[in-house]
Design an enzyme around this catalytic site. Structure first.
Site, PDB file in Angstrom:
ATOM      1  N   GLU A   1      -6.177  16.725 -24.172  1.00 50.11           N
ATOM      2  CA  GLU A   1      -6.378  17.530 -25.703  1.00 50.11           C
ATOM      3  C   GLU A   1      -6.463  18.357 -24.774  1.00 50.11           C
ATOM      4  OE1 GLU A   1     -11.067  16.113 -26.915  1.00 50.11           O
ATOM      5  OE2 GLU A   1      -9.188  15.187 -28.608  1.00 50.11           O
TER       6      GLU A   1
ATOM      7  N   GLU B   1      -8.130   8.900 -30.889  1.00 50.84           N
ATOM      8  CA  GLU B   1      -9.591   8.701 -30.959  1.00 50.84           C
ATOM      9  C   GLU B   1      -9.904   8.668 -32.194  1.00 50.84           C
ATOM     10  OE1 GLU B   1     -11.455  11.551 -28.397  1.00 50.84           O
ATOM     11  OE2 GLU B   1     -10.135  11.470 -26.600  1.00 50.84           O
TER      12      GLU B   1
END
Length: 644
Positions: free
Chosen positions: A184, A264
């Site tokens: 991320e 995710e």
């Protein structure tokens, strides 16, 4: 190498082709024409679940992985926390619970593929997002950037870790099908493409040109702009409540061709101290999983291979000091339990959510034959009486054998090379204070909690983003002690250079205090060596308020089953059983009321030693209660009364 000699060397060696040469080469790659993965040239879609080996006791690894396999998952996703393996620069630990190679080999034995996420930054709500706190010994370091000091540390680590990984890659006969680079990164302020290019070059050099490398980012366009790089396949993450089609359309803006991947998919959510226990309904998770799997069929009708998924399938526990913190306008430390409302509970038990997910998976691919392993046995060992051993102030000689550091003004944990736990700061009042004066600190000076004692009498607690001043009275020369607690370094949400301790001056009515003695405390070293069991209690230990150690023992009735310990009337602190640090308890702040005690920590046939460091104040009758089930969801109301 392809030659076998016969007849005792009398005949010339006959050259025969190696068996492997006749088999198709193992491969795992992208098919940009059919928008899918190819495994050995055949379209393939994985359904994977996440498990963190650092949050699961090693004796339970096989049980958790088997339950994941029996749920119908084809792969597991695995983080590698750098700071778990390199606690000090150049000192590496891959033993016991840190034996990542043994864990990966176990996944292969059970027939699971692996998606590996070695960072170097992982987030994972783990202390400092997996980055070692010793990076901050260079106070001006820019983490997750092209800063030469940061890259030098990263390169040293990758040269240790990735050679352990390479032989386990799918191409070389292993089960690791893909490897994530960073995590991320688009949400981090630095947006340093030079850093990502450096990582890409390092991963390629150490893992080879064949391995599939990818990134993961949020579905915000700006995150994907900063978090992606040519040569790294871009994937996204989102959870229940998102519009699945819209979310994947964002991935398509960056990756017009190739498989859709939600790296995710959040089956639940984590808990922060002082907030409600998070939960996500099984029905909602199952429905959205089914939506995504069906979207896979729609994207590519030839085979069901368009979408791949991952969930937090088993959370586990933030033992010791490993829980991280988020920063969302304020510092938000994560609870010890990382149950996550996941399909496998903190103790590894299958939940209603697991069976709902398993039912959905069964509509799209066959499930393994056989029953789901049952929940582990739990035991309520009942109440255990504790005795006060000593006030923390009376055992500084044991906890800081090297003696204190002298400094005109306070030094941070990092400046004195303390990573976790606690540091005691001591000075003297410079003058008489007959009328109450304000002892306080500017904002963001107390990181994260400061327990204040004057002449060994507990005065109260100062807290980051909370109460930062107390009124005190005293005489010139009175001893002022402030015990600073690190509640976990920020793992996400801000610049993660999260220094700990006293970051600036403490003042008395705006006059800075000076001439400090600073004690870095090695509590875990002492407890691990058996202290304070067997030592005589300190006779001076009167009163119940302020930081103090309590001890007790209990025996198991011939079994060592998992259990949960409750803290009736206790304030906040740390628990060890048989020298194992089970983590932080804080029942008055909540929501978590019990700590998970794995059966593997307990002894059979001889006493189990309990050590508690209570920071604020023990109950009149100090006891612990061992239950056969957890209590997660009790939150603190404004009247400081705990409610179910």
């Amino acid at each position: 190498s392809g030659q076998l000699g016969f007849g005792g060397g009398l005949e010339p060696p006959i050259t025969i082709p190696l068996l492997q040469a006749s088999l198709p080469a193992r491969s795992f790659q992208l098919d940009l024409e059919e928008d899918c993965f190819l495994k050995d040239g055949i379209p393939f879609r994985y359904i994977s679940g996440s498990i963190h080996y650092a949050r699961v006791p090693r004796p339970a690894w096989r049980d958790r992985l088997l339950k994941m396999y029996m749920s119908g998952l084809t792969a597991v996703q695995v983080y590698v926390p750098w700071n778990y393996h390199e606690p000090l620069p150049g000192f590496y630990d891959f033993a016991g619970n840190r034996d990542v190679e043994a864990f990966l080999d176990m996944t292969a034995e059970l027939g699971l593929l692996v998606i590996l996420r070695p960072g170097p930054y992982i987030c994972a709500e783990w202390e400092m997002g997996g980055l070692p706190a010793w990076l901050l010994w260079k106070s001006d370091i820019v983490l997750r950037s092209s800063d030469p000091a940061y890259l030098a540390a990263v390169d040293s680590w990758l040269h240790v870790l990735l050679p352990k990984i390479k032989p386990r890659l799918y191409q070389y006969g292993g089960n690791i099908i893909s490897v994530q680079v960073e995590n991320e990164y688009g949400s981090y302020y630095a947006c340093d493409y030079g850093y990502l290019r450096h990582l890409l070059a390092s991963f390629r050099a150490l893992l080879g040109s064949e391995v599939l490398l990818f990134t993961t980012d949020d579905t915000r366009v700006e995150d994907l702009r900063c978090g992606t790089l040519q040569g790294l396949y871009a994937t996204i993450d989102f959870g229940p409540g998102s519009n699945v089609t819209e979310a994947f359309s964002v991935q398509r803006q960056v990756e017009p061709k190739g498989p859709l991947v939600n790296s995710e998919y959040y089956t639940g959510w984590l808990d922060y101290w002082g907030e409600a226990h998070a939960s996500t309904s099984s029905a909602r998770v199952a429905k959205e999983l089914e939506d995504m799997l069906q979207l896979g069929a729609n994207v590519n009708m030839q085979v069901l291979s368009g979408v791949s998924h991952r969930y937090m399938f088993h959370g586990g526990t933030n033992f010791a000091y490993w829980s991280g913190a988020d920063f969302k306008d304020q510092y938000k430390p994560v609870t010890t339990s990382y149950d996550y409302d996941a399909p496998l509970s903190e103790a590894g038990d299958p939940t209603e959510k697991l069976f709902a997910i398993r039912t959905v998976i069964s509509k799209f691919q066959p499930l393994p034959v056989g029953p789901m392993p049952s929940a582990s046995a739990k035991y309520a060992y009942g109440s255990v009486a504790l005795k006060k051993y000593a006030n923390l102030l009376d055992v500084l000689d044991v906890l800081c054998t090297s003696g204190p550091i002298h400094s005109q003004f306070p030094l941070t944990f990092e400046a004195i090379k303390q990573v976790h736990g606690f540091v005691m700061y001591r000075t003297q009042l410079p003058q008489d204070v007959p009328d109450p004066a304000m002892l306080g600190a500017p904002p963001h000076t107390i990181c994260d909690r400061g327990y204040v004692m004057l002449q060994k009498e507990y005065q109260g607690t100062l807290e980051r983003d909370g109460q930062t001043a107390l009124r005190v009275t005293g005489r010139a020369g009175d001893t002022l002690d402030v015990l600073l607690e690190n509640m976990g370094r920020i793992s996400f949400g801000a610049n993660i250079s999260d220094f700990k301790g006293l970051l600036g001056n403490l003042s008395l009515d705006s006059i800075p205090l000076s001439n400090w003695l600073i004690y870095p405390l090695a509590i875990d070293t002492a407890v691990h060596q058996g202290w304070p069991h067997g030592a005589l209690p300190k006779s001076s230990s009167r009163g119940r308020a302020g930081p103090a150690f309590y001890t007790g023992t209990f025996e198991t009735p011939g079994i060592a089953w998992d259990t949960f310990v409750k803290f009736p009337g206790w304030g906040k602190g740390q628990l060890w059983i048989n020298g194992f640090n089970l983590g932080r308890y804080w029942p008055c702040r909540g929501p978590q009321q019990t700590l998970f005690v794995p059966g593997s920590v307990l002894h059979v046939g001889h006493p189990n030693n309990i050590t508690v460091l209570e920071l604020e104040g023990a109950p009149p009758i100090p006891l612990l209660l061992f239950l056969d089930r957890p209590i997660f969801n009790r939150t603190l109301s404004h009247s400081t009364v705990a409610t179910e």
